[in-house]
Every structure is written in C-alpha cells, then in structure tokens.
Write a protein that holds these residues in place. Structure first.
Motif, PDB file in Angstrom:
ATOM      1  N   LYS A   1     -14.503 -10.578   1.852  1.00 34.75           N
ATOM      2  CA  LYS A   1     -13.807  -9.777   2.865  1.00 34.75           C
ATOM      3  C   LYS A   1     -13.407 -10.711   3.994  1.00 34.75           C
ATOM      4  N   ASN A   2     -12.127 -10.674   4.370  1.00 35.82           N
ATOM      5  CA  ASN A   2     -11.632 -11.584   5.400  1.00 35.82           C
ATOM      6  C   ASN A   2     -12.117 -11.172   6.784  1.00 35.82           C
ATOM      7  N   PRO A   3     -12.745 -12.101   7.527  1.00 31.60           N
ATOM      8  CA  PRO A   3     -12.967 -11.819   8.956  1.00 31.60           C
ATOM      9  C   PRO A   3     -11.603 -11.737   9.649  1.00 31.60           C
ATOM     10  N   ILE A   4     -11.482 -10.853  10.603  1.00 32.74           N
ATOM     11  CA  ILE A   4     -10.193 -10.654  11.259  1.00 32.74           C
ATOM     12  C   ILE A   4      -9.718 -11.933  11.946  1.00 32.74           C
ATOM     13  N   TRP A   5     -10.660 -12.743  12.493  1.00 34.40           N
ATOM     14  CA  TRP A   5     -10.279 -13.964  13.202  1.00 34.40           C
ATOM     15  C   TRP A   5      -9.630 -14.977  12.271  1.00 34.40           C
ATOM     16  N   LYS A   6     -10.120 -15.023  11.000  1.00 37.03           N
ATOM     17  CA  LYS A   6      -9.568 -15.991  10.050  1.00 37.03           C
ATOM     18  C   LYS A   6      -8.154 -15.604   9.649  1.00 37.03           C
ATOM     19  N   THR A   7      -7.940 -14.314   9.432  1.00 40.46           N
ATOM     20  CA  THR A   7      -6.589 -13.847   9.081  1.00 40.46           C
ATOM     21  C   THR A   7      -5.614 -14.129  10.224  1.00 40.46           C
ATOM     22  N   LEU A   8      -6.046 -13.826  11.462  1.00 38.86           N
ATOM     23  CA  LEU A   8      -5.176 -14.057  12.620  1.00 38.86           C
ATOM     24  C   LEU A   8      -4.910 -15.555  12.820  1.00 38.86           C
ATOM     25  N   MET A   9      -5.928 -16.383  12.533  1.00 39.46           N
ATOM     26  CA  MET A   9      -5.755 -17.826  12.687  1.00 39.46           C
ATOM     27  C   MET A   9      -4.684 -18.352  11.730  1.00 39.46           C
ATOM     28  N   VAL A  10      -4.749 -17.916  10.467  1.00 35.70           N
ATOM     29  CA  VAL A  10      -3.756 -18.366   9.481  1.00 35.70           C
ATOM     30  C   VAL A  10      -2.361 -17.914   9.886  1.00 35.70           C
ATOM     31  N   ILE A  11      -2.245 -16.648  10.303  1.00 34.84           N
ATOM     32  CA  ILE A  11      -0.930 -16.128  10.719  1.00 34.84           C
ATOM     33  C   ILE A  11      -0.414 -16.911  11.917  1.00 34.84           C
TER      34      ILE A  11
ATOM     35  N   ARG B   1      -7.472 -18.571   0.302  1.00 34.07           N
ATOM     36  CA  ARG B   1      -8.640 -17.672   0.326  1.00 34.07           C
ATOM     37  C   ARG B   1      -8.310 -16.384   1.067  1.00 34.07           C
ATOM     38  N   VAL B   2      -7.583 -16.483   2.178  1.00 36.96           N
ATOM     39  CA  VAL B   2      -7.190 -15.291   2.929  1.00 36.96           C
ATOM     40  C   VAL B   2      -6.301 -14.395   2.069  1.00 36.96           C
ATOM     41  N   ILE B   3      -5.343 -14.999   1.330  1.00 32.03           N
ATOM     42  CA  ILE B   3      -4.450 -14.202   0.482  1.00 32.03           C
ATOM     43  C   ILE B   3      -5.226 -13.565  -0.672  1.00 32.03           C
ATOM     44  N   VAL B   4      -6.065 -14.362  -1.355  1.00 32.04           N
ATOM     45  CA  VAL B   4      -6.840 -13.850  -2.492  1.00 32.04           C
ATOM     46  C   VAL B   4      -7.769 -12.719  -2.048  1.00 32.04           C
ATOM     47  N   ASN B   5      -8.441 -12.892  -0.928  1.00 33.72           N
ATOM     48  CA  ASN B   5      -9.330 -11.841  -0.428  1.00 33.72           C
ATOM     49  C   ASN B   5      -8.566 -10.583  -0.057  1.00 33.72           C
ATOM     50  N   SER B   6      -7.344 -10.777   0.504  1.00 33.81           N
ATOM     51  CA  SER B   6      -6.543  -9.618   0.897  1.00 33.81           C
ATOM     52  C   SER B   6      -6.071  -8.825  -0.312  1.00 33.81           C
ATOM     53  N   VAL B   7      -5.774  -9.508  -1.428  1.00 33.03           N
ATOM     54  CA  VAL B   7      -5.216  -8.828  -2.608  1.00 33.03           C
ATOM     55  C   VAL B   7      -6.319  -8.350  -3.562  1.00 33.03           C
ATOM     56  N   TRP B   8      -7.299  -9.248  -3.842  1.00 28.19           N
ATOM     57  CA  TRP B   8      -8.294  -8.921  -4.867  1.00 28.19           C
ATOM     58  C   TRP B   8      -9.726  -8.814  -4.327  1.00 28.19           C
ATOM     59  N   GLY B   9      -9.941  -9.172  -3.105  1.00 29.22           N
ATOM     60  CA  GLY B   9     -11.309  -9.188  -2.590  1.00 29.22           C
ATOM     61  C   GLY B   9     -11.824  -7.810  -2.232  1.00 29.22           C
ATOM     62  N   ASN B  10     -13.172  -7.686  -2.256  1.00 32.49           N
ATOM     63  CA  ASN B  10     -13.847  -6.457  -1.837  1.00 32.49           C
ATOM     64  C   ASN B  10     -13.367  -5.224  -2.604  1.00 32.49           C
ATOM     65  N   ARG B  11     -13.087  -5.439  -3.898  1.00 31.88           N
ATOM     66  CA  ARG B  11     -12.639  -4.320  -4.750  1.00 31.88           C
ATOM     67  C   ARG B  11     -13.359  -4.392  -6.085  1.00 31.88           C
ATOM     68  N   ARG B  12     -13.497  -3.242  -6.720  1.00 28.48           N
ATOM     69  CA  ARG B  12     -14.112  -3.195  -8.054  1.00 28.48           C
ATOM     70  C   ARG B  12     -13.031  -3.521  -9.084  1.00 28.48           C
TER      71      ARG B  12
END
Length: 616
Positions: free
Chosen positions: A4-14, A599-610
C-alpha cells in the motif's frame, strides 16, 4: 498492509516528475536564428541604432520575428537560418565598422517558463555548432615581459640595499644589463641579487663595472609554462564573461591553447574579447619636460612621449607606478556628470604600491595608459603574424588625495567601451600576446544533423526496449515502459536545471546506455517476482519480496557504475566529461524510477488487492 503506497511517496513521485517535466519543456520550443549587434570601441548602441536597423530591414522587405534593444545589444530574431548571413551583411554595411554584427542562436523559451528559471539544455559544439580556435602564445613577448619586470625589481632591490648603479636596461631577449658605478659596487650588488634570485645567471661583462643577468634554462621553461597557464586561466575567465556554456579551454603542446565555444556562430565578438591583450599602466605626467623636443624626436631624460585618442601629445615619466596585473576587480559605471567610467580594485600589493607612489604626489597629474597588441599584415621569419603594440593615454587626472586599493578612471569614449574595458580588466590581462593560428566554425546545420542522428539512436533504442518489455512482461512491461519515459524526462529536466551541464554526442551515448541500465533494474525486479510466484507465494507477498530481494543487486550494480562515472568526470575532459555526466545523472534517475517510481505504479494498480495471478 502489504503493497500500500504511503501518501507521501505517491506525492513525492508526482512532484519530482512534474518539476522535471516543467524544466524539460523548454527543449520543445527550440531556438531562433538570431543576429546580435554590439558596439565596437568608441561606439554606442542606442534607440537610434535600433531605428536604423529597423529602417534597413523594412527597406529590403525582410520579415523577422522580433527586434529588441537590451543590455547595450540589439537582438534580431529571424524566421530561418537562411536569413542570417544576408541580413548580417546588410546590417554590417548599413552600420559600418563601428559595430560588431554577430550570428547567434536565441532560446525561444516562453516568458512564463523563463520567469521560473527554466531554459533549454545547453548543447556542446558538436550539436549546437560554434567556433574552434587554436591560439599561440607569443613566447618572445612573454620573456621580454619577464625581463622588463626584472629591471623594475633590480632597481627597487638595489635602491633598498643602498648599492649605487648607473643604469639598468633590458637587452631585447638577451637578458638585463646592470651598469654599476665601480667594481666594488658591482661585486656587492651581484652578490645580493644572486641571493635573492637563485634562478638567474649573473655574468661579468667585458668591462669592470657591468653585469649581464640572464635566465637559466629551468627559469626560461618556468617562465614559458607560467605564460601559457596564466593565459589559459585568463581566457577561461573571459569565456565565463562571454556567458558561453561548457567551453573547452586546454593546453596543446608547448605554447598553444585550444578554445571551443559552443553556440557562438560568428567569431568577431569572441576574437575581440579572447584575443584582447588590453591592460593598463599608471604613470606620472612629466610637466617640466619639453614636449616639443620629444615630438621632434629628441630624447627627454626619464620620460617618454605618448598620445591620447585625439592625437594630442602627453609626456609621461618612464617609471611605471602600477600595471594591470594587480587589478582584481573592474566595474563600468557613470560619474556624477553621467560620463562613463571604470571603477578599479587592486590586490594588496598593488594597493600598497599605489599608496606609496601617490602619498607625495598630491596635486600632480597621473595618466592612465591603455595598452593592447593588434595584428599587422607583416610576418616574421617563422611565418607568424607580427603584433604591434598600441598605447593610448585614456585620461590624465590630478591626484587629489593619496590613492589606495580602490579608485576610478574616466575619459572613456562610451558606456559600451567602458563595459568592454572593465570586462577585459576584470578577467585579467594576458601575460603575453596570443594570436589565432587556426579557426574553424561548426555550422548549425551540422549540429542539427548530429542532434537528429543522436535523437534517432535514442528513439530506436527506446522503441526496441519498449517492444521487448511489452512482449515479455505484458502488463508489467507497460509499467517498465512508463518508468523509461519518466527516466528520460528526469534526465532532460535535471540536465536543463544544472547551470554548467552540457549535452554532447558522447552525452547522448550516456543516455542510450542509461536506458539499458534502467531496463536491467526492472528485469531484476520482475524476475524476482516471477521466482516468488513459482515458489507458490501469494501475489502480494511476491510483489513485496520481489522488490525487497532485488534492491541489493540493483544498488550494487548502480553504485559501482556511478563511482566509475564520478571518476571519469573528475579526471576526464571534453567528450569524456559529457559522457560521464549524463551517465551519472541517468544512473540516479533510473534508480529512482525503477525502484520507487515503478513500485508506486505497481502498488496503485495491483497492490493491496486479492489477486490470483499477475500479468507478468
């Protein structure tokens, strides 16, 4: 929770990608072919000059993008490169030889981008075009100047030691001759000077009172090396004053210097500044000597005849109070009557000399002599152009108070002339005159062809990599390709933000190599994820372990290559530095995009899901 992406990491990449994209965007606008008009010695660029240029263009029905006056220069932006040469000839004919009309390339960056400091990448000589000079140092003049300094030093030392002498004179490249009053004085003076100057050879002349002082072979070599190294330093300073990005200034052989100036298409302005041997001398005026006798060719003891710019004779004393070698700062400006002037700052030794010379000379006139060497049509025995020494009295001012490390000179013809004089003095006076023995211009069309081929190599490599990643890793291949595009944006953005960074053909090779390095990191991560899936791990565990286990291998490979790039940049020069710089920047950005960005993209698309499987 896993992946699961921490919000700070996603904002940092953007944030990082957005900032780099902003500073990379000026490269999309390109550059406009331009003609720049500046004043030569004694002229000024003003609104009337701008109007004359506009009338000249309108009379020939020549279309152009923009015409503006800024910083004592006129900039004319044209529609295409083909207009540059005809327009330059037209304007040169209209304005005459009092103006320098030069070709250039002006960035077409919009004002809103320029307001935040964004600008295009600086391109090297092989991409942007420019000029190449091979300069030769006049070693005879260098040795003569050293001997001239020896004369001054010997006079001061012998006076200080109380040794009486009749005359000290330079023997035109054959050393210095000291004529003492008697034999005892010669022995005493020679002994004291030998202790102070161990690198000099003292030889008794045929009579009993003269001594000839010459430089040993080691001292001659030292003087020649010093002349070349100091000239290189001064030329680098002058290039910096010209604002040329990432120039090349280096020694070639015993007495030659190579200078490459990317982006300079016309050599007039560059030659005017780089080859200028301008310096100053400060001398007291001889108010008691017979000026008419000096004009008639009769010698005036202790004095020499000079002329000011209007041709009026000025009799000055032989003794030089101070030379331009002690000038550490020079700024052009205006006096209280709005007349152009140059404010001079001296080093400690120069300030002491000036103070000592003027403390007892209050109320007496002191002259500022402007000196430069100009090429003539004559050649010496070696086929080299003979340089003529040009001396001109700039001004004569009455000393109102004891002078120190800061003072000003006036009597300069124009603000443009004051600016040029300040520029040359600020950068330093050349130790010895130089002349250009080879000159080459790399045209913008050749640079454009190199850029086209270089960009084609990047695109071919990028497309081939994209196709392979899509075929072999499917959905995760899209992620890797997004990371590649981000990586290119980051490289261009960082290169555009670094003031001294320049892109050259070897730099493009570094970018192509970086593409492969970035893919290598993604391949390591994806293969680790595959291994975990084959070991019957869950999808989320496989993603987490895949990134975690691959990190050490990626870091080891990139850090060792990065260290190599730093070593290449530190000890290399020219093309090697260009390659090392883009490689080092590319390694840093590829680590960011491959490890954090994907990692941010992979977590956003496939992370934290069954999920039962991954498209990898």
């Amino acid at each position: 929770m896993l992946n699961k992406n921490p919000i700070w990491k996603t904002l940092m990449v953007i944030f990082v990608v957005a900032v780099c994209a902003l500073y990379a965007s000026p490269n999309l606008y390109g550059e406009d072919p331009a003609v720049q008009i500046s004043a030569a010695r004694g002229a000024t660029v003003e609104a009337g000059t701008l109007d004359k240029v506009k009338r000249t263009l309108d009379a020939q029905s020549i279309d152009y993008k923009a015409l503006s006056l800024q910083d004592n220069q006129i900039e004319l932006r044209l529609l295409n490169v083909d207009q540059q040469l005809p327009v330059r000839e037209l304007i040169s004919e209209a304005l005459g030889d009092r103006y320098v009309v030069a070709l250039n390339l002006a960035p077409a960056t919009p004002d809103w981008l320029a307001s935040v400091g964004a600008g295009p990448m600086k391109l090297g000589l092989d991409l942007r075009g420019g000029v190449h000079f091979l300069m030769e140092v006049d070693m005879k003049a260098a040795i003569a100047k050293t001997e001239e300094q020896m004369v001054q030093d010997f006079r001061s030392d012998l006076r200080e030691d109380g040794v009486r002498y009749s005359a000290i004179r330079q023997r035109a490249g054959e050393g210095v001759e000291i004529r003492f009053r008697d034999e005892d004085g010669r022995d005493e003076g020679t002994r004291k000077l030998q202790r102070r100057y161990p690198g000099l050879v003292f030889t008794d002349a045929s009579n009993d009172t003269d001594t000839v002082v010459t430089m040993s072979e080691a001292k001659l070599k030292e003087a020649r090396d010093y002349a070349v190294q100091q000239n290189i330093t001064i030329i680098r300073n002058r290039v910096n004053e010209l604002g040329v990005a990432e120039p090349l200034v280096q020694r070639q052989g015993a007495d030659r210097i190579v200078v490459e100036l990317p982006g300079v298409q016309d050599t007039a302005r560059a030659k005017e500044i780089l080859g200028a041997t301008a310096t100053l001398e400060f001398r007291m005026q001889d108010t008691r000597g017979d000026v008419r006798a000096a004009e008639a060719g009769r010698a005036v003891p202790g004095s020499r005849l000079f002329y000011d710019r209007d041709g009026r004779p000025v009799l000055l004393k032989n003794r030089v109070i101070l030379t331009g070698d002690h000038i550490v700062g020079a700024q052009s400006g205006f006096d209280e009557y709005s007349r152009p002037q140059v404010n001079i700052s001296l080093d400690g030794k120069g300030g002491n000399k000036m103070a000592a010379s003027t403390k007892d000379a209050i109320g007496e006139p002191m002259a500022t002599v402007f000196i430069e060497y100009k090429p003539t049509d004559k050649k010496d025995a070696d086929g080299k152009t003979i340089l003529a020494k040009h001396e001109e009295v700039v001004n004569v001012a009455t000393i109102q108070a004891r002078l120190g490390r800061s003072f000003r000179i006036t009597g300069i013809g124009s603000q443009a002339e004051a600016h040029n004089l300040a520029l040359v003095l600020r950068a330093g006076a050349l130790i010895a005159p130089i002349q250009i023995v080879e000159e080459r211009t790399v045209g913008p069309s050749m640079g454009a062809e190199n850029i086209e081929r270089g960009m084609a190599s990047i695109m071919y490599g990028l497309f081939a990599t994209i196709a392979f990643m899509l075929f072999y890793y499917r959905g995760f291949g899209i992620v890797a390709n997004l990371a590649l595009v981000m990586n290119l944006v980051l490289i261009v953005g960082v290169m555009s933000m670094i003031p001294g960074a320049t892109l050259s053909l070897p730099g493009i090779a570094g970018i192509v190599l970086t593409i492969g390095t970035a893919v290598d990191a993604n391949v390591l991560i994806f293969e680790r994820i595959r291994e975990e899936l084959r070991a019957k791990r869950s999808v989320q565990q496989s993603i987490n372990l895949g990134y975690g286990n691959a990190l050490s291998s990626i870091a080891d490979a990139n850090i060792t290559t990065f260290i190599t790039a730093v070593i290449l940049f530190s000890f290399g020069s020219g093309p090697v530095k260009g390659f090392a710089l883009t490689l080092a920047i590319g390694l840093a950005t590829s680590m960011f995009t491959a490890v954090i960005g994907t990692r941010v993209i992979v977590n956003s698309v496939w992370g934290n899901r069954r999920l039962d499987k991954l498209p990898i």
